[in-house]
Design an enzyme around this catalytic site. Structure first.
Site, PDB file in Angstrom:
ATOM      1  N   GLU A 177       0.816  -1.224   0.000  1.00  0.00           N
ATOM      2  CA  GLU A 177       0.000   0.000   0.000  1.00  0.00           C
ATOM      3  C   GLU A 177       0.846   1.270   0.000  1.00  0.00           C
ATOM      4  OE1 GLU A 177      -2.629   0.491   3.390  1.00  0.00           O
ATOM      5  OE2 GLU A 177      -3.594   2.239   2.500  1.00  0.00           O
ATOM      6  N   LYS A 219      -2.483  -1.979  -3.162  1.00  0.00           N
ATOM      7  CA  LYS A 219      -3.521  -1.114  -2.576  1.00  0.00           C
ATOM      8  C   LYS A 219      -3.112   0.344  -2.763  1.00  0.00           C
ATOM      9  CE  LYS A 219      -5.943  -0.133   1.761  1.00  0.00           C
ATOM     10  NZ  LYS A 219      -6.595  -0.720   2.929  1.00  0.00           N
TER      11      LYS A 219
HETATM   12  P1  13P Z   1      -9.081   4.402   4.142  1.00  0.00           P
HETATM   13  O1  13P Z   1      -9.973   3.634   3.223  1.00  0.00           O
HETATM   14  O2  13P Z   1      -9.805   5.081   5.257  1.00  0.00           O
HETATM   15  O3  13P Z   1      -8.137   5.305   3.398  1.00  0.00           O
HETATM   16  O4  13P Z   1      -8.166   3.348   4.873  1.00  0.00           O
HETATM   17  C1  13P Z   1      -7.572   2.351   4.138  1.00  0.00           C
HETATM   18  C2  13P Z   1      -6.383   1.854   4.844  1.00  0.00           C
HETATM   19  O5  13P Z   1      -6.278   0.692   5.133  1.00  0.00           O
HETATM   20  C3  13P Z   1      -5.323   2.791   5.202  1.00  0.00           C
HETATM   21  O6  13P Z   1      -4.165   2.089   5.507  1.00  0.00           O
END
Ligand code: 13P
Length: 341
Positions: A177, A219
């Site tokens: 991510e 992600k």
């Molecule tokens: P949000 O969808 O609130 O951005 O959170 C996703 C997430 O896992 C952040 O690490």
């Protein structure tokens, strides 16, 4: 590393019509969210809240997995069932956040670095024994005056790749991510450039470290205008900019891309995902899915408000949001579906 296991898990994580719930807020983050609603953050209130989410009937239809926080993976539902087992009973795979949150990036004002590689291999073993099938590590890239810098982009991309390698060695699917933040008054073009750069560097390092792309999930943020700019882009503009950016930076071997919501409203997050799947139907090499925290939890958390008598109403709102995003997975969502509910 058992690639077959990794590929099977990754494929399930982005199976048709389903997505991932990020419920891995750290103590600080859940504290902030609860605080805003006047809910006291205690071990018990966090447990009760997550039990409310995980015991919502029928979530397995729209959720393939839930990302847990270290405290949560060790907690139990009121009837004594471990929370990871509650998820498994719903047909939902438990995952775990393994990064150690961000610190200020040294010698790089305004930028962040994600820590947590120390002792990671040992922690992964423990989580796997507790039932985790996948993991998450979030890196943060900020757009601003003179930033992001190559120093920050590279350091975070490198850490993400090492994290992913450790996870695959432990037969856990890494969710990689790299989040370019929505905060700021930047344009959608600036977000595009920062996202394209970050993703390309991330995949360079994933390659350097031998990470199997078919056994991971990406992600990313969507490509979107900064929250504070007056010039907000429309739904189709976000959909096109995001997919065009991903087509130029994400190899086809990656089975799925599960977006974060990043501060978009719940409706926007659904509309954007829906538009991407509708406009590019049959033309993409990977699944486009969701891994939202705020966009799935905002309303149920507000309705619940820490009160046990509100559990049913909160679960209803949570189920509805999941159903809407399940529809967005195939581009079949429409605003009427919100009203009909
Ligand atoms: P949000 O969808 O609130 O951005 O959170 C996703 C997430 O896992 C952040 O690490």
């Amino acid at each position: 590393m058992n690639l077959q296991t990794l590929e099977k898990t990754a494929g399930e994580m982005v199976s048709p019509g389903r997505g991932i719930l990020a419920a891995d807020e750290s103590f600080g983050t859940i504290g902030k969210r609860f605080d805003a609603l006047g809910i006291e953050s205690t071990e018990e209130s966090r447990r009760a809240y997550r039990e409310m989410l995980f015991t919502t009937e029928g979530i397995g239809e729209f959720l393939s997995g839930v990302i847990l926080f270290d405290e949560t993976i060790r907690q139990e539902a009121s009837d004594g069932t471990p929370l990871p087992q509650v998820l498994l009973d719903q047909g939902v795979m438990p995952g775990i956040k393994v990064d150690g949150s961000t610190v200020d990036m040294p010698l790089a004002p305004g930028e962040k670095f994600t820590q947590g590689l120390d002792k990671l291999a040992g922690r992964l073993e423990e989580y796997r024994e507790m039932g985790a099938r996948f993991t998450k590590w979030r890196a943060v890239i900020t757009i601003g005056d003179g930033i992001p810098t190559a120093r920050c982009v590279d350091a975070n991309a490198h850490a993400l790749a090492l994290y992913a390698a450790f996870c695959q060695e432990a037969d856990l699917v890494p969710i990689v991510e790299p989040e370019v933040l929505i905060d700021g008054d930047h344009s959608i073009e600036q977000c595009y450039d920062a996202t394209e750069w970050t993703l390309n560097r991330t995949f360079d390092y994933l390659y350097e470290h031998g990470v199997e792309l078919s056994g991971m999930i990406l992600k990313p943020n969507m490509v979107i205008s900064g929250k504070e700019t007056a010039n907000q882009s429309g739904v189709e503009e976000v959909a096109h900019a995001t997919v065009e950016c991903l087509l130029r930076s994400v190899p086809a071997a990656v089975p799925g891309i599960a977006f974060l919501s990043g501060g978009q409203s719940a409706l926007q997050a659904t509309q954007h995902l829906n538009a991407m799947n509708r406009l590019y139907e049959g033309r993409l090499p990977w699944e486009l899915s969701f891994s939202y925290a705020r966009a799935l939890q905002e309303q149920p958390m507000e309705i619940w408000g820490g009160e046990s008598e509100k559990v049913e109403a909160a679960q209803k709102a949570f189920h509805h949001r999941l159903k809407m995003n399940g529809a967005a997975r195939t581009g079949s969502y429409s605003d009427d579906m919100e009203e009909a509910a």
